[in-house]
Design a protein around this motif. Structure first.
Motif, PDB file in Angstrom:
ATOM      1  N   ARG A   1      75.867   0.989 -36.925  1.00 55.21           N
ATOM      2  CA  ARG A   1      76.649  -0.130 -37.472  1.00 55.21           C
ATOM      3  C   ARG A   1      77.910   0.373 -38.158  1.00 55.21           C
ATOM      4  O   ARG A   1      77.906   1.423 -38.798  1.00 55.21           O
ATOM      5  CB  ARG A   1      75.824  -0.872 -38.529  1.00 55.21           C
ATOM      6  N   TYR A   2      78.977  -0.384 -37.986  1.00 52.48           N
ATOM      7  CA  TYR A   2      80.140  -0.232 -38.850  1.00 52.48           C
ATOM      8  C   TYR A   2      80.117  -1.466 -39.746  1.00 52.48           C
ATOM      9  O   TYR A   2      80.555  -2.531 -39.338  1.00 52.48           O
ATOM     10  CB  TYR A   2      81.441  -0.239 -38.050  1.00 52.48           C
ATOM     11  N   GLY A   3      79.602  -1.323 -40.923  1.00 50.48           N
ATOM     12  CA  GLY A   3      79.461  -2.494 -41.780  1.00 50.48           C
ATOM     13  C   GLY A   3      78.559  -3.515 -41.106  1.00 50.48           C
ATOM     14  O   GLY A   3      77.420  -3.211 -40.735  1.00 50.48           O
ATOM     15  N   ALA A   4      79.081  -4.710 -40.884  1.00 49.35           N
ATOM     16  CA  ALA A   4      78.255  -5.769 -40.315  1.00 49.35           C
ATOM     17  C   ALA A   4      78.245  -5.710 -38.787  1.00 49.35           C
ATOM     18  O   ALA A   4      77.449  -6.377 -38.139  1.00 49.35           O
ATOM     19  CB  ALA A   4      78.770  -7.126 -40.784  1.00 49.35           C
ATOM     20  N   ILE A   5      79.140  -4.893 -38.217  1.00 52.59           N
ATOM     21  CA  ILE A   5      79.257  -4.877 -36.756  1.00 52.59           C
ATOM     22  C   ILE A   5      78.289  -3.873 -36.164  1.00 52.59           C
ATOM     23  O   ILE A   5      78.228  -2.721 -36.597  1.00 52.59           O
ATOM     24  CB  ILE A   5      80.697  -4.513 -36.340  1.00 52.59           C
ATOM     25  N   ARG A   6      77.534  -4.322 -35.176  1.00 51.07           N
ATOM     26  CA  ARG A   6      76.628  -3.393 -34.490  1.00 51.07           C
ATOM     27  C   ARG A   6      77.383  -2.778 -33.322  1.00 51.07           C
ATOM     28  O   ARG A   6      77.608  -3.436 -32.313  1.00 51.07           O
ATOM     29  CB  ARG A   6      75.396  -4.132 -33.980  1.00 51.07           C
ATOM     30  N   ALA A   7      77.759  -1.524 -33.461  1.00 50.72           N
ATOM     31  CA  ALA A   7      78.517  -0.872 -32.397  1.00 50.72           C
ATOM     32  C   ALA A   7      77.592  -0.440 -31.267  1.00 50.72           C
ATOM     33  O   ALA A   7      77.959  -0.481 -30.102  1.00 50.72           O
ATOM     34  CB  ALA A   7      79.283   0.320 -32.960  1.00 50.72           C
ATOM     35  N   LEU A   8      76.405   0.004 -31.612  1.00 42.59           N
ATOM     36  CA  LEU A   8      75.405   0.358 -30.608  1.00 42.59           C
ATOM     37  C   LEU A   8      74.161  -0.480 -30.863  1.00 42.59           C
ATOM     38  O   LEU A   8      73.669  -0.534 -31.980  1.00 42.59           O
ATOM     39  CB  LEU A   8      75.036   1.845 -30.688  1.00 42.59           C
ATOM     40  N   LYS A   9      73.695  -1.136 -29.785  1.00 45.09           N
ATOM     41  CA  LYS A   9      72.556  -2.045 -29.964  1.00 45.09           C
ATOM     42  C   LYS A   9      71.358  -1.512 -29.214  1.00 45.09           C
ATOM     43  O   LYS A   9      70.937  -2.083 -28.222  1.00 45.09           O
ATOM     44  CB  LYS A   9      72.922  -3.435 -29.430  1.00 45.09           C
ATOM     45  N   GLY A  10      70.847  -0.377 -29.650  1.00 46.74           N
ATOM     46  CA  GLY A  10      69.674   0.168 -28.997  1.00 46.74           C
ATOM     47  C   GLY A  10      70.021   0.926 -27.733  1.00 46.74           C
ATOM     48  O   GLY A  10      69.719   0.478 -26.631  1.00 46.74           O
ATOM     49  N   VAL A  11      70.652   2.074 -27.897  1.00 45.51           N
ATOM     50  CA  VAL A  11      71.046   2.895 -26.753  1.00 45.51           C
ATOM     51  C   VAL A  11      70.030   4.022 -26.567  1.00 45.51           C
ATOM     52  O   VAL A  11      69.677   4.702 -27.536  1.00 45.51           O
ATOM     53  CB  VAL A  11      72.459   3.480 -26.968  1.00 45.51           C
ATOM     54  N   SER A  12      69.555   4.179 -25.356  1.00 46.76           N
ATOM     55  CA  SER A  12      68.635   5.282 -25.052  1.00 46.76           C
ATOM     56  C   SER A  12      69.141   6.034 -23.833  1.00 46.76           C
ATOM     57  O   SER A  12      69.540   5.414 -22.848  1.00 46.76           O
ATOM     58  CB  SER A  12      67.229   4.755 -24.735  1.00 46.76           C
ATOM     59  N   PHE A  13      69.140   7.327 -23.926  1.00 49.85           N
ATOM     60  CA  PHE A  13      69.419   8.136 -22.734  1.00 49.85           C
ATOM     61  C   PHE A  13      68.948   9.554 -23.019  1.00 49.85           C
ATOM     62  O   PHE A  13      68.521   9.869 -24.129  1.00 49.85           O
ATOM     63  CB  PHE A  13      70.914   8.095 -22.370  1.00 49.85           C
ATOM     64  N   HIS A  14      68.996  10.365 -22.002  1.00 52.88           N
ATOM     65  CA  HIS A  14      68.617  11.752 -22.236  1.00 52.88           C
ATOM     66  C   HIS A  14      69.543  12.684 -21.459  1.00 52.88           C
ATOM     67  O   HIS A  14      70.217  12.260 -20.518  1.00 52.88           O
ATOM     68  CB  HIS A  14      67.158  11.995 -21.856  1.00 52.88           C
ATOM     69  N   VAL A  15      69.579  13.930 -21.903  1.00 53.45           N
ATOM     70  CA  VAL A  15      70.346  14.953 -21.208  1.00 53.45           C
ATOM     71  C   VAL A  15      69.413  16.131 -21.000  1.00 53.45           C
ATOM     72  O   VAL A  15      68.744  16.564 -21.941  1.00 53.45           O
ATOM     73  CB  VAL A  15      71.569  15.392 -22.038  1.00 53.45           C
ATOM     74  N   ASP A  16      69.358  16.619 -19.778  1.00 55.18           N
ATOM     75  CA  ASP A  16      68.519  17.790 -19.512  1.00 55.18           C
ATOM     76  C   ASP A  16      69.344  19.052 -19.629  1.00 55.18           C
ATOM     77  O   ASP A  16      70.555  19.048 -19.389  1.00 55.18           O
ATOM     78  CB  ASP A  16      67.914  17.686 -18.098  1.00 55.18           C
ATOM     79  N   GLN A  17      68.658  20.099 -19.967  1.00 58.88           N
ATOM     80  CA  GLN A  17      69.245  21.426 -20.015  1.00 58.88           C
ATOM     81  C   GLN A  17      70.058  21.709 -18.754  1.00 58.88           C
ATOM     82  O   GLN A  17      69.567  21.555 -17.640  1.00 58.88           O
ATOM     83  CB  GLN A  17      68.085  22.426 -20.134  1.00 58.88           C
ATOM     84  N   GLY A  18      71.335  22.066 -18.925  1.00 61.60           N
ATOM     85  CA  GLY A  18      72.142  22.486 -17.786  1.00 61.60           C
ATOM     86  C   GLY A  18      72.879  21.380 -17.069  1.00 61.60           C
ATOM     87  O   GLY A  18      73.657  21.640 -16.159  1.00 61.60           O
ATOM     88  N   GLU A  19      72.638  20.143 -17.461  1.00 60.28           N
ATOM     89  CA  GLU A  19      73.286  19.027 -16.776  1.00 60.28           C
ATOM     90  C   GLU A  19      74.710  18.788 -17.285  1.00 60.28           C
ATOM     91  O   GLU A  19      75.078  19.242 -18.362  1.00 60.28           O
ATOM     92  CB  GLU A  19      72.509  17.733 -17.067  1.00 60.28           C
ATOM     93  N   ILE A  20      75.462  18.032 -16.477  1.00 67.44           N
ATOM     94  CA  ILE A  20      76.645  17.347 -17.009  1.00 67.44           C
ATOM     95  C   ILE A  20      76.318  15.868 -16.929  1.00 67.44           C
ATOM     96  O   ILE A  20      76.014  15.349 -15.852  1.00 67.44           O
ATOM     97  CB  ILE A  20      77.906  17.637 -16.174  1.00 67.44           C
ATOM     98  N   VAL A  21      76.301  15.211 -18.067  1.00 68.82           N
ATOM     99  CA  VAL A  21      76.004  13.786 -18.099  1.00 68.82           C
ATOM    100  C   VAL A  21      77.240  13.052 -18.580  1.00 68.82           C
ATOM    101  O   VAL A  21      77.849  13.446 -19.577  1.00 68.82           O
ATOM    102  CB  VAL A  21      74.795  13.489 -19.011  1.00 68.82           C
ATOM    103  N   ALA A  22      77.609  11.995 -17.852  1.00 67.17           N
ATOM    104  CA  ALA A  22      78.812  11.240 -18.218  1.00 67.17           C
ATOM    105  C   ALA A  22      78.423   9.919 -18.850  1.00 67.17           C
ATOM    106  O   ALA A  22      77.488   9.250 -18.389  1.00 67.17           O
ATOM    107  CB  ALA A  22      79.665  10.998 -16.979  1.00 67.17           C
ATOM    108  N   LEU A  23      79.110   9.568 -19.925  1.00 69.67           N
ATOM    109  CA  LEU A  23      78.984   8.227 -20.502  1.00 69.67           C
ATOM    110  C   LEU A  23      80.264   7.485 -20.149  1.00 69.67           C
ATOM    111  O   LEU A  23      81.353   7.925 -20.484  1.00 69.67           O
ATOM    112  CB  LEU A  23      78.855   8.291 -22.028  1.00 69.67           C
ATOM    113  N   LEU A  24      80.100   6.355 -19.440  1.00 70.69           N
ATOM    114  CA  LEU A  24      81.269   5.619 -18.985  1.00 70.69           C
ATOM    115  C   LEU A  24      81.309   4.260 -19.638  1.00 70.69           C
ATOM    116  O   LEU A  24      80.315   3.768 -20.145  1.00 70.69           O
ATOM    117  CB  LEU A  24      81.204   5.439 -17.460  1.00 70.69           C
ATOM    118  N   GLY A  25      82.470   3.676 -19.572  1.00 66.10           N
ATOM    119  CA  GLY A  25      82.584   2.322 -20.098  1.00 66.10           C
ATOM    120  C   GLY A  25      83.997   2.052 -20.554  1.00 66.10           C
ATOM    121  O   GLY A  25      84.804   2.957 -20.678  1.00 66.10           O
ATOM    122  N   ALA A  26      84.260   0.782 -20.814  1.00 66.08           N
ATOM    123  CA  ALA A  26      85.600   0.374 -21.230  1.00 66.08           C
ATOM    124  C   ALA A  26      85.822   0.735 -22.693  1.00 66.08           C
ATOM    125  O   ALA A  26      84.903   1.190 -23.378  1.00 66.08           O
ATOM    126  CB  ALA A  26      85.767  -1.118 -21.010  1.00 66.08           C
TER     127      ALA A  26
END
Lengths: 262, 307
Positions: A35-60
């Motif tokens: 949260r930034y104050g009253a604003i929920r910037a992330l609403k329950g984000v789950s992901f994982h990264v494995d050893q040695g991977e390149i993982v991309a997070l995309l979005g506007a």
């Protein structure tokens, strides 16, 4: 996948935990809310990264990519959920301690120290060590010969591309096992972007796991093993890089221009 | 000509003390973007701290010989620096850190600074003002070391200038070359990124206060040797050192040194043309002029944050 067993900072293999597959991931982000104050910037984000991977997070813009990275690197704290790195809970550990676990973050907008020289900036990257590792330094200057040319120059006088190289080089000086890169292509000419992405590939081949935030979805997905798509603080899609790249919805939403151009 | 030399030496003496105090303002401004208005009281604490120890040690009967001078100087500088450092450390803990934790607005810091300044000076007034003899015994007896033309150069003046220059030299090396110095500069340039490099911001701020306080405390001792002690002694040197820090470019340690020396010289030179009660006016007139024509100060690059 690249061979990771001989990376310089490779951790001990984790003991297998029965019935807890989560522990086998290098990084496990579980249902975090930020949260930034009253604003929920992330609403329950789950992901994982494995050893040695390149993982991309995309979005506007404003989807929560940067917030996600900042939370992983300890710059922000989640109000709910947990982050596990190499089997250890790390949410709530401040950034300056977290780097000692091998998590290095190249923030959005580079953030080199403008009034320090290139040399001093690299030294800052190795701050957590008693003294900088000259082998790592030589390797970094090898990856970025431009930095060697400008080693005594104030970082604030470098071009955007050079500053990005410095920011990545500085992070590498901290011997990361997990490298967080936030929009490394931002504001750079296509030729420089290609160079930077080549370097990321090379760094990954050296055994460093990469969590990449990008708006440049086509390039990022071509590089990444897997990707997650964020929309207004939630993950709406995930999959292997090439699958996402081929997905119609992704193409429509994020790749319109780039596909047309190629 | 003799007057000029005389005033130049007096100016360098005063200016080197301003410079030491100004460093405290500028270092703290660097890491916190905050003018620590209680720094003048840190200076005062250094003066009283060293006075109490030196007074207990040698008493009022300063029989002067070379040995005594060295002891008084060594003990005075160290205890002055220690009490200044202690006061500054405490100040940061009590007056600023709680506000920082709460993300208070800048105005709250300013008010806290002024409040802490009043508190410290009044406390010192209560504690020390009843002391009988609030000045160091005259260890140096206005001894003249050498003369340039007709102008005498006194031993005490040389001692103050040399001590200040040595301290400033070491500070400059510390800021430029050591890991601690680099962490202070990194926090000053970009604190969130400094944290990503593994720098503990709170610790760095604390250490910055301690270093600035030590320099201010040492200056307090030198100043007290040179004139006298009182609980209000911090006000004018403190305010002028602040002016010197702005003059040199706030946030820039070398600027603070240059600004301090400049201000001390200008103040003393002005006495050649104007009655001496104009000194304070001159000091601040210089500040106003510099701010009008070069708002970032002599060596200041920019006041804002790194782009």
């Amino acid at each position: 996948m690249t061979d990771l067993t001989k990376g310089p900072g490779s951790p001990e293999p984790l003991p297998a935990v029965d019935g807890a597959p989560a522990a086998s991931h290098m990084l496990d982000v579980d249902d975090i809310e930020v949260r930034y104050g009253a604003i929920r910037a992330l609403k329950g984000v789950s992901f994982h990264v494995d050893q040695g991977e390149i993982v991309a997070l995309l979005g506007a813009n404003g989807a929560g990519k940067t917030t996600t990275q900042k939370t992983v690197s300890g710059m922000m704290r989640p109000s709910l959920g947990s982050i596990t790195y190499e089997g250890q809970r790390i949410d709530g550990i401040p950034a300056h301690s977290l780097i000692n676990l091998g998590i290095c973050h190249v923030p959005e907008g580079r953030h080199v120290f403008p009034r320090m020289t290139v040399d001093e900036n690299l030294e800052m990257g190795a701050f957590r060590f008693k003294r900088q590792d000259m082998d790592v330094r030589a390797h970094v200057l090898d990856l970025f010969p431009r930095l060697q040319e400008r080693i005594k120059q104030q970082a604030g006088t470098l071009s955007g591309g050079e500053q990005q190289m410095l920011a990545i080089g500085r992070a590498l000086m901290g011997k990361p096992r997990l490298l967080l890169l936030d929009e490394p292509s931002m504001g750079l000419a296509p030729l420089i972007v290609a160079q930077i992405f080549d370097i990321i590939r090379q760094v990954n081949a050296d055994g460093v796991t990469v969590l990449l935030v990008e708006q440049n979805a086509a390039q990022a997905l071509a590089l990444a093993n897997r990707g997650y798509v964020l929309e207004t603080g939630e993950i709406v899609m995930s999959g292997a890089g090439k699958d996402l790249l081929a997905d119609d919805r992704i193409r429509a939403a994020y790749l319109g221009e780039e596909i047309a151009a190629s | 000509m003799n007057d000029f030399i005389r005033y130049t030496i007096a100016g360098l003496t005063l200016g080197s003390m301003y410079a030491l105090i100004a460093l405290g303002y500028t270092l703290v401004y660097g890491v916190l973007q905050l003018i620590n208005f209680a720094h003048s009281e840190v200076f005062m604490t250094g003066a009283f701290g060293s006075y109490i120890v030196v007074d207990t040690l040698v008493g009022g009967h300063g029989r002067q010989n070379g040995f005594m001078v060295v002891v008084v100087l060594g003990v005075g500088l160290i205890t002055g620096a220690l009490s200044g450092a202690g006061a500054a450390w405490l100040l940061e803990r009590v007056a600023y850190r709680p506000l920082r934790r709460r993300g208070a607005p800048k105005l709250a810091f300013l008010i806290s600074a002024i409040g802490a300044s009043f508190f410290m000076s009044q406390l010192a007034g209560k504690l020390f003002n009843r002391q009988k003899n609030n000045s160091f015994p005259n260890f140096f007896d206005n001894r003249v070391l050498f003369s340039i033309g007709e102008a005498d150069v006194r031993l005490l003046q040389v001692i103050i200038i040399v001590a200040a220059v040595v301290l400033m030299f070491f500070l400059d090396r510390l800021v430029q070359k050591t890991k601690l110095g680099r962490s202070i500069r990194a926090v000053a340039e970009d604190a969130p990124t400094a944290a990503l490099m593994g720098i503990n911001i709170d610790k760095t701020i604390s250490r910055t206060f301690v270093i600035g306080g030590a320099l201010g405390g040492a200056a307090g001792f030198l100043f007290a040797l040179f004139s006298s002690l009182s609980y209000q002694m911090g006000f004018f040197p403190g305010t002028k050192a602040f002016a010197a820090a702005v003059l040199g470019g706030i946030g820039n340690p070398r600027g603070a040194m240059l600004g301090g020396l400049t201000l001390g010289l200008v103040e003393n030179w002005s006495v050649m043309f104007l009655p001496s009660q104009w000194t304070n006016v001159i000091a601040f007139a210089v500040l106003v002029l510099v701010l009008m024509f070069r708002p970032s100060g002599i060596l200041g690059e920019r006041l804002g944050r790194a782009a």
